[in-house]
Design an enzyme around this catalytic site. Structure first.
Site, PDB file in Angstrom:
ATOM      1  N   ARG A 160       0.836  -1.231   0.000  1.00  0.00           N
ATOM      2  CA  ARG A 160       0.000   0.000   0.000  1.00  0.00           C
ATOM      3  C   ARG A 160       0.861   1.266   0.000  1.00  0.00           C
ATOM      4  NH1 ARG A 160      -1.923  -3.639  -1.151  1.00  0.00           N
ATOM      5  NH2 ARG A 160      -3.608  -4.820  -0.235  1.00  0.00           N
ATOM      6  N   SER A 209     -10.119   0.432   3.579  1.00  0.00           N
ATOM      7  CA  SER A 209      -9.388   0.232   4.838  1.00  0.00           C
ATOM      8  C   SER A 209      -8.908   1.553   5.413  1.00  0.00           C
ATOM      9  CB  SER A 209      -8.167  -0.651   4.603  1.00  0.00           C
ATOM     10  OG  SER A 209      -8.596  -1.935   4.228  1.00  0.00           O
ATOM     11  N   GLU A 280      -3.960   3.982   6.179  1.00  0.00           N
ATOM     12  CA  GLU A 280      -3.889   3.606   4.754  1.00  0.00           C
ATOM     13  C   GLU A 280      -4.575   4.694   3.917  1.00  0.00           C
ATOM     14  OE1 GLU A 280      -4.614  -0.478   3.681  1.00  0.00           O
ATOM     15  OE2 GLU A 280      -5.615   0.117   1.817  1.00  0.00           O
TER      16      GLU A 280
HETATM   17  C1  LIG Z   1     -15.477  -0.842  -0.323  1.00  0.00           C
HETATM   18  C2  LIG Z   1     -14.003  -0.609  -0.569  1.00  0.00           C
HETATM   19  C3  LIG Z   1     -13.151  -1.696  -0.662  1.00  0.00           C
HETATM   20  C4  LIG Z   1     -11.780  -1.507  -0.874  1.00  0.00           C
HETATM   21  N1  LIG Z   1     -10.961  -2.606  -0.950  1.00  0.00           N
HETATM   22  C5  LIG Z   1      -9.656  -2.431  -1.218  1.00  0.00           C
HETATM   23  C6  LIG Z   1      -8.779  -3.564  -1.345  1.00  0.00           C
HETATM   24  O1  LIG Z   1      -9.180  -4.714  -1.252  1.00  0.00           O
HETATM   25  N2  LIG Z   1      -7.460  -3.333  -1.600  1.00  0.00           N
HETATM   26  C7  LIG Z   1      -6.964  -2.074  -1.728  1.00  0.00           C
HETATM   27  O2  LIG Z   1      -5.757  -1.938  -1.978  1.00  0.00           O
HETATM   28  N3  LIG Z   1      -7.760  -0.998  -1.606  1.00  0.00           N
HETATM   29  C8  LIG Z   1      -9.083  -1.140  -1.363  1.00  0.00           C
HETATM   30  N4  LIG Z   1      -9.889  -0.037  -1.244  1.00  0.00           N
HETATM   31  C9  LIG Z   1      -9.290   1.315  -1.288  1.00  0.00           C
HETATM   32  C10 LIG Z   1      -9.232   1.942  -2.685  1.00  0.00           C
HETATM   33  O3  LIG Z   1     -10.239   1.407  -3.536  1.00  0.00           O
HETATM   34  C11 LIG Z   1      -7.853   1.776  -3.328  1.00  0.00           C
HETATM   35  O4  LIG Z   1      -6.831   2.340  -2.553  1.00  0.00           O
HETATM   36  C12 LIG Z   1      -7.822   2.415  -4.725  1.00  0.00           C
HETATM   37  O5  LIG Z   1      -6.661   2.011  -5.406  1.00  0.00           O
HETATM   38  C13 LIG Z   1      -7.890   3.940  -4.684  1.00  0.00           C
HETATM   39  O6  LIG Z   1      -8.061   4.369  -6.007  1.00  0.00           O
HETATM   40  P1  LIG Z   1      -8.820   5.714  -6.343  1.00  0.00           P
HETATM   41  O7  LIG Z   1      -8.721   5.907  -7.801  1.00  0.00           O
HETATM   42  O8  LIG Z   1     -10.201   5.704  -5.781  1.00  0.00           O
HETATM   43  O9  LIG Z   1      -7.909   6.756  -5.583  1.00  0.00           O
HETATM   44  P2  LIG Z   1      -8.388   7.939  -4.634  1.00  0.00           P
HETATM   45  O10 LIG Z   1      -9.044   7.354  -3.425  1.00  0.00           O
HETATM   46  O11 LIG Z   1      -9.137   8.947  -5.410  1.00  0.00           O
HETATM   47  O12 LIG Z   1      -6.980   8.531  -4.204  1.00  0.00           O
HETATM   48  C14 LIG Z   1      -6.117   7.810  -3.343  1.00  0.00           C
HETATM   49  C15 LIG Z   1      -4.715   8.423  -3.476  1.00  0.00           C
HETATM   50  O13 LIG Z   1      -4.244   8.186  -4.810  1.00  0.00           O
HETATM   51  C16 LIG Z   1      -3.946   9.430  -5.442  1.00  0.00           C
HETATM   52  N5  LIG Z   1      -4.306   9.297  -6.843  1.00  0.00           N
HETATM   53  C17 LIG Z   1      -5.512   9.000  -7.385  1.00  0.00           C
HETATM   54  N6  LIG Z   1      -5.427   8.958  -8.721  1.00  0.00           N
HETATM   55  C18 LIG Z   1      -4.143   9.234  -9.027  1.00  0.00           C
HETATM   56  C19 LIG Z   1      -3.427   9.377 -10.241  1.00  0.00           C
HETATM   57  N7  LIG Z   1      -3.995   9.219 -11.443  1.00  0.00           N
HETATM   58  N8  LIG Z   1      -2.111   9.682 -10.185  1.00  0.00           N
HETATM   59  C20 LIG Z   1      -1.494   9.849  -8.992  1.00  0.00           C
HETATM   60  N9  LIG Z   1      -2.105   9.751  -7.810  1.00  0.00           N
HETATM   61  C21 LIG Z   1      -3.428   9.440  -7.833  1.00  0.00           C
HETATM   62  C22 LIG Z   1      -4.781  10.467  -4.710  1.00  0.00           C
HETATM   63  O14 LIG Z   1      -4.231  11.761  -4.859  1.00  0.00           O
HETATM   64  C23 LIG Z   1      -4.710   9.929  -3.287  1.00  0.00           C
HETATM   65  O15 LIG Z   1      -3.475  10.281  -2.689  1.00  0.00           O
HETATM   66  C24 LIG Z   1     -11.268  -0.199  -1.023  1.00  0.00           C
HETATM   67  C25 LIG Z   1     -12.136   0.894  -0.965  1.00  0.00           C
HETATM   68  C26 LIG Z   1     -13.499   0.704  -0.733  1.00  0.00           C
HETATM   69  C27 LIG Z   1     -14.406   1.890  -0.684  1.00  0.00           C
END
Ligand SMILES: Cc1cc2nc3c(=O)[nH]c(=O)nc-3n(C[C@H](O)[C@H](O)[C@H](O)COP(=O)(O)OP(=O)(O)OC[C@H]3O[C@@H](n4cnc5c(N)ncnc54)[C@H](O)[C@@H]3O)c2cc1C
Length: 296
Positions: A160, A209, A280
């Site tokens: 992560r 998480s 996280e």
């Molecule tokens: C119900 C649920 C279940 C989940 N299960 C998991 C799981 O099993 N495993 C897991 O790892 N995560 C899980 N997550 C967390 C999340 O989905 C992941 O961390 C995911 O990768 C975040 O992606 P996002 O595009 O939504 O990023 P965001 O939440 O929008 O952003 C997270 C971070 O990434 C940065 N970011 C976003 N896009 C970019 C980009 N294009 N370039 C650079 N930085 C960027 C943001 O600035 C921020 O710092 C879960 C979330 C939920 C709601």
């Protein structure tokens, strides 16, 4: 590209909290993205990016920055032989669908992760023993200095974690997958979705998480459960009664409610297990962590 003022970010986060972005833009091409970075430089503002906001907590007071959301070409997905090429803003569900249609296996684990390809790089997202670092070939990173392709080791991907800093935007990601049978891929996704539904709140507003799992025999969720925190509520936010490492927006929550719950959870885990849990979830804007400091 239109640049909007004071756009409410609550609708761009899965927990549904957070104040406005001073400036908000939706670049659709690399040229748009470069324009947005130049504009931020002219305004003297930092740049932040939101994916699907699925691991993000935004300050209630808002964010004094240019906040970007990648769309158009920067959220498109295509398949080239055994390589899945996804724009940084492409939803994992869309990328997985394209992989399955092309008979490419190895990305099934992402069905449980409701984010984007770029957010997955930032977080080195993973589930069920697989993660971005394991399937990714390289990512195109753009910042005020230009654009460069980086491999997982150049990005410092680990549990992560990536070495990406604020203002570094993942515009495109290449995943190297394996030939697979679309029906088997579909069956695998169904199995993983079933496992997920049994263990976690899938129909609530959360940001995934809250804490990373510590180096301990208990996971963060099990620790917080042992501290009696399941269902604990502050303001409109509550620790999920189903899985203690999730915070739910139970009733018109504010980000400050979630911060107060996190402070309580960290305090209790440290008191009972001597473990300082590491967040996280990522933060955007000036969040007020004083409640953590006053708990020691
Ligand atoms: C119900 C649920 C279940 C989940 N299960 C998991 C799981 O099993 N495993 C897991 O790892 N995560 C899980 N997550 C967390 C999340 O989905 C992941 O961390 C995911 O990768 C975040 O992606 P996002 O595009 O939504 O990023 P965001 O939440 O929008 O952003 C997270 C971070 O990434 C940065 N970011 C976003 N896009 C970019 C980009 N294009 N370039 C650079 N930085 C960027 C943001 O600035 C921020 O710092 C879960 C979330 C939920 C709601």
């Amino acid at each position: 590209m239109i640049v909007e003022h004071d756009v409410a970010l609550a609708r761009f986060t899965t927990i549904g909290t957070g104040g406005p972005a001073r400036l908000f833009a939706r670049p659709r091409t690399l040229a748009d993205l470069e324009d947005a970075l130049a504009r931020a430089g002219e305004e003297g503002l930092p740049v932040a990016v939101v994916g699907l906001g699925s691991n993000l907590l935004v300050a209630d007071e808002g964010v004094d920055a240019v906040v970007l959301r990648l769309e158009g070409e920067l959220a498109a997905v295509e398949v080239e032989s055994e390589t899945l090429v996804a724009g940084g803003g492409a939803a994992n569900a869309v990328a997985l669908h394209a992989a399955r249609n092309a008979g490419l296996a190895g990305f099934e684990f992402a069905c449980a992760i409701p984010g984007t390809a770029g957010g997955g790089v930032r977080m080195n997202a993973g589930a069920y023993g697989s993660d971005w670092a394991g399937v990714m070939k390289r990512a195109l990173v753009v910042d005020g200095e230009g654009a460069s392709w980086r491999t997982p080791s150049e990005l410092g991907l680990s549990y992560r974690h990536s070495d990406l800093r604020g203002g570094q935007i993942v515009a495109r990601v290449e995943f190297e997958l394996l030939r697979g049978d679309p029906d088997e891929i579909k069956a695998k996704v169904k199995e993983l979705n079933g496992l997920r539904k049994a263990a976690q709140p899938t129909n609530r507003r959360t940001f995934g998480s809250v804490f990373k799992n510590p180096d301990h025999e208990l996971s963060a969720g099990r620790m917080l459960e042992a501290c009696g925190l399941k269902g604990h509520r502050i303001g409109g936010a509550q620790i999920s009664p189903k899985h203690a490492n999730f915070i739910e927006n139970a009733d018109d929550a504010r980000s400050d409610d979630a911060i107060a719950l996190m402070a309580e959870a960290r305090y209790r885990a440290r008191e009972r297990f001597g473990v300082l849990l590491e967040h996280e979830v990522r933060f955007l804007g000036a969040l007020d962590f004083r409640s953590e400091e006053t708990r020691g």
